[in-house]
Design a protein around this motif. Sequence first.
Motif, PDB file in Angstrom:
ATOM      1  N   ALA A 129       1.305   6.577  -7.886  1.00  0.00           N
ATOM      2  CA  ALA A 129       1.269   5.124  -7.677  1.00  0.00           C
ATOM      3  C   ALA A 129       2.671   4.524  -7.666  1.00  0.00           C
ATOM      4  O   ALA A 129       3.003   3.714  -6.792  1.00  0.00           O
ATOM      5  CB  ALA A 129       0.409   4.465  -8.746  1.00  0.00           C
ATOM      6  N   ALA A 130       3.512   4.923  -8.636  1.00  0.00           N
ATOM      7  CA  ALA A 130       4.873   4.393  -8.694  1.00  0.00           C
ATOM      8  C   ALA A 130       5.686   4.866  -7.499  1.00  0.00           C
ATOM      9  O   ALA A 130       6.439   4.089  -6.897  1.00  0.00           O
ATOM     10  CB  ALA A 130       5.545   4.819  -9.996  1.00  0.00           C
ATOM     11  N   ALA A 131       5.536   6.153  -7.135  1.00  0.00           N
ATOM     12  CA  ALA A 131       6.287   6.690  -6.003  1.00  0.00           C
ATOM     13  C   ALA A 131       5.882   5.993  -4.712  1.00  0.00           C
ATOM     14  O   ALA A 131       6.736   5.687  -3.866  1.00  0.00           O
ATOM     15  CB  ALA A 131       6.062   8.193  -5.888  1.00  0.00           C
ATOM     16  N   ARG A 132       4.581   5.746  -4.546  1.00  0.00           N
ATOM     17  CA  ARG A 132       4.139   5.061  -3.336  1.00  0.00           C
ATOM     18  C   ARG A 132       4.715   3.647  -3.274  1.00  0.00           C
ATOM     19  O   ARG A 132       5.084   3.166  -2.197  1.00  0.00           O
ATOM     20  CB  ARG A 132       2.609   4.988  -3.264  1.00  0.00           C
ATOM     21  N   GLU A 133       4.811   2.976  -4.427  1.00  0.00           N
ATOM     22  CA  GLU A 133       5.382   1.624  -4.455  1.00  0.00           C
ATOM     23  C   GLU A 133       6.838   1.648  -4.013  1.00  0.00           C
ATOM     24  O   GLU A 133       7.286   0.790  -3.237  1.00  0.00           O
ATOM     25  CB  GLU A 133       5.260   1.043  -5.864  1.00  0.00           C
ATOM     26  N   VAL A 134       7.578   2.649  -4.499  1.00  0.00           N
ATOM     27  CA  VAL A 134       8.977   2.788  -4.087  1.00  0.00           C
ATOM     28  C   VAL A 134       9.070   3.000  -2.580  1.00  0.00           C
ATOM     29  O   VAL A 134       9.856   2.344  -1.876  1.00  0.00           O
ATOM     30  CB  VAL A 134       9.651   3.956  -4.834  1.00  0.00           C
ATOM     31  N   ILE A 135       8.267   3.928  -2.070  1.00  0.00           N
ATOM     32  CA  ILE A 135       8.368   4.284  -0.657  1.00  0.00           C
ATOM     33  C   ILE A 135       7.835   3.156   0.230  1.00  0.00           C
ATOM     34  O   ILE A 135       8.311   2.955   1.353  1.00  0.00           O
ATOM     35  CB  ILE A 135       7.668   5.626  -0.398  1.00  0.00           C
ATOM     36  N   ALA A 136       6.885   2.371  -0.274  1.00  0.00           N
ATOM     37  CA  ALA A 136       6.464   1.178   0.468  1.00  0.00           C
ATOM     38  C   ALA A 136       7.635   0.208   0.620  1.00  0.00           C
ATOM     39  O   ALA A 136       7.801  -0.421   1.672  1.00  0.00           O
ATOM     40  CB  ALA A 136       5.298   0.497  -0.238  1.00  0.00           C
ATOM     41  N   GLY A 137       8.453   0.102  -0.408  1.00  0.00           N
ATOM     42  CA  GLY A 137       9.653  -0.723  -0.315  1.00  0.00           C
ATOM     43  C   GLY A 137      10.649  -0.156   0.678  1.00  0.00           C
ATOM     44  O   GLY A 137      11.282  -0.901   1.431  1.00  0.00           O
ATOM     45  N   ILE A 138      10.802   1.158   0.694  1.00  0.00           N
ATOM     46  CA  ILE A 138      11.683   1.804   1.665  1.00  0.00           C
ATOM     47  C   ILE A 138      11.208   1.505   3.082  1.00  0.00           C
ATOM     48  O   ILE A 138      11.999   1.159   3.967  1.00  0.00           O
ATOM     49  CB  ILE A 138      11.756   3.321   1.404  1.00  0.00           C
ATOM     50  N   ALA A 139       9.897   1.630   3.306  1.00  0.00           N
ATOM     51  CA  ALA A 139       9.351   1.341   4.633  1.00  0.00           C
ATOM     52  C   ALA A 139       9.584  -0.112   5.022  1.00  0.00           C
ATOM     53  O   ALA A 139       9.926  -0.414   6.176  1.00  0.00           O
ATOM     54  CB  ALA A 139       7.861   1.675   4.668  1.00  0.00           C
ATOM     55  N   GLU A 140       9.427  -1.034   4.081  1.00  0.00           N
ATOM     56  CA  GLU A 140       9.675  -2.447   4.371  1.00  0.00           C
ATOM     57  C   GLU A 140      11.139  -2.670   4.738  1.00  0.00           C
ATOM     58  O   GLU A 140      11.452  -3.398   5.689  1.00  0.00           O
ATOM     59  CB  GLU A 140       9.301  -3.306   3.163  1.00  0.00           C
ATOM     60  N   GLY A 141      12.046  -2.027   3.997  1.00  0.00           N
ATOM     61  CA  GLY A 141      13.461  -2.127   4.330  1.00  0.00           C
ATOM     62  C   GLY A 141      13.762  -1.587   5.716  1.00  0.00           C
ATOM     63  O   GLY A 141      14.544  -2.171   6.474  1.00  0.00           O
ATOM     64  N   CYS A 142      13.120  -0.482   6.062  1.00  0.00           N
ATOM     65  CA  CYS A 142      13.317   0.090   7.401  1.00  0.00           C
ATOM     66  C   CYS A 142      12.802  -0.854   8.484  1.00  0.00           C
ATOM     67  O   CYS A 142      13.434  -1.003   9.543  1.00  0.00           O
ATOM     68  CB  CYS A 142      12.614   1.447   7.499  1.00  0.00           C
ATOM     69  N   ARG A 143      11.675  -1.500   8.239  1.00  0.00           N
ATOM     70  CA  ARG A 143      11.149  -2.447   9.229  1.00  0.00           C
ATOM     71  C   ARG A 143      12.107  -3.619   9.424  1.00  0.00           C
ATOM     72  O   ARG A 143      12.348  -4.062  10.554  1.00  0.00           O
ATOM     73  CB  ARG A 143       9.758  -2.936   8.820  1.00  0.00           C
ATOM     74  N   ILE A 144      12.669  -4.129   8.331  1.00  0.00           N
ATOM     75  CA  ILE A 144      13.620  -5.230   8.431  1.00  0.00           C
ATOM     76  C   ILE A 144      14.856  -4.801   9.224  1.00  0.00           C
ATOM     77  O   ILE A 144      15.380  -5.553  10.050  1.00  0.00           O
ATOM     78  CB  ILE A 144      14.026  -5.723   7.028  1.00  0.00           C
ATOM     79  N   ALA A 145      15.310  -3.574   8.977  1.00  0.00           N
ATOM     80  CA  ALA A 145      16.520  -3.080   9.628  1.00  0.00           C
ATOM     81  C   ALA A 145      16.279  -2.543  11.024  1.00  0.00           C
ATOM     82  O   ALA A 145      17.239  -2.292  11.764  1.00  0.00           O
ATOM     83  CB  ALA A 145      17.146  -1.978   8.767  1.00  0.00           C
ATOM     84  N   GLY A 146      15.008  -2.348  11.400  1.00  0.00           N
ATOM     85  CA  GLY A 146      14.693  -1.829  12.724  1.00  0.00           C
ATOM     86  C   GLY A 146      14.912  -0.345  12.865  1.00  0.00           C
ATOM     87  O   GLY A 146      15.096   0.152  13.989  1.00  0.00           O
ATOM     88  N   CYS A 147      14.893   0.398  11.762  1.00  0.00           N
ATOM     89  CA  CYS A 147      15.073   1.842  11.837  1.00  0.00           C
ATOM     90  C   CYS A 147      13.796   2.550  11.386  1.00  0.00           C
ATOM     91  O   CYS A 147      12.953   1.972  10.703  1.00  0.00           O
ATOM     92  CB  CYS A 147      16.265   2.306  11.003  1.00  0.00           C
ATOM     93  N   ALA A 148      13.650   3.800  11.799  1.00  0.00           N
ATOM     94  CA  ALA A 148      12.449   4.565  11.512  1.00  0.00           C
ATOM     95  C   ALA A 148      12.612   5.383  10.238  1.00  0.00           C
ATOM     96  O   ALA A 148      13.659   6.003  10.020  1.00  0.00           O
ATOM     97  CB  ALA A 148      12.129   5.498  12.678  1.00  0.00           C
TER      98      ALA A 148
END
Length: 344
Positions: free
Chosen positions: A105-124
């Motif tokens: 659960a904690a790891a998924r929360e971290v990686i969800a944040g990483i994915a959100e950051g990638c979406r903001i930055a336009g990178c995959a």
Amino acid sequence: MDIEAGDALVEAIKPLAKSTDRPGTMGGLGGFGALFDLKAAGFRDPVLVSSTDGVGTKLRVAIEAGIHGGVGIDLVAMCVNDLVVAGAEPLFFLDYFATGRLEVAAAREVIAGIAEGCRIAGCALVGGETAEMPGMYAAGDYDLAGFAVGAAERGSLLPAGVAAGDVLLGLATSGVHANGFSLVRRVLEARGLALTGPAPFAPGRSLAEALLEPTRIYVGPLLALHRAGLLRAAAHITGGGLPGNLPRVLPRGVTAVLDAAAWRVPPVFAFLAEAGRVAPEEMLRVFNCGIGMVLVVPAARAAEAAAMLEAAGETVFRLGTLEASDGPAGIRVENLSPAWPCAA
């Protein structure tokens, strides 16, 4: 490694990674290596630019508070903001998540944040590594590292054309970002402040919530400014603050002259300066003090550049100018009173 937990995490994050797909992405999670097609991304004669970073001891605050998503955004921001100052468009990102025992659960929360950051930055988000290392990390602890790759056309790299007379614009931060947290934690400990208690500088928020505000990602507005021909250089203000980062993008023979009264310093820094009895010069070396990016723009088009950035949602301050000088690039901050930033 708990194989079942690892498999569960991979399945949980596949949709997150998929949501960050962009032109050039090839394949998905699960391979031994990630592929990216530069031609499909629209580049003709690209130069690759890479960056790696972490979140530092801000992770300690996140772990103790049980608030994990924001540090994922921090991780991406620390890498992609370093790419864009070279004039590069972030293309793809990989993360490294290490822990003593994987808590899905904690790891998924971290990686969800990483994915959100990638979406903001336009990178995959194209891949990463999850390492379970009992004996290396205490229960509940984890560490993060990020790796970003971007590209720029060969003739569009920054800095370029920087000269005396250019204007310095500053882009506001969201707060402390992800540097200086060892000092932040010492100040909290010395004052006996609990992370669950109210933030003295942010009414209505807990101390943890206020301190964990994610780092701003400046990629979109900076790329747009660069493509409009309005950007000569940019400095990401991280560890080392303004004195340690701005001279890195300036040529020999110029000095950046900044006015400490020219920008609004967020209340968190006045709190840290007063509570920790930190001198103004040390504040500037340790923290961003409210400026996350400094941009060098032509004087004749400074107003146009500021208007374009503000239209993109940025808060812009005209910090000062570049002056001719002898010797290596340098920085001088004027109007830095002994009470700054408390009196700002």
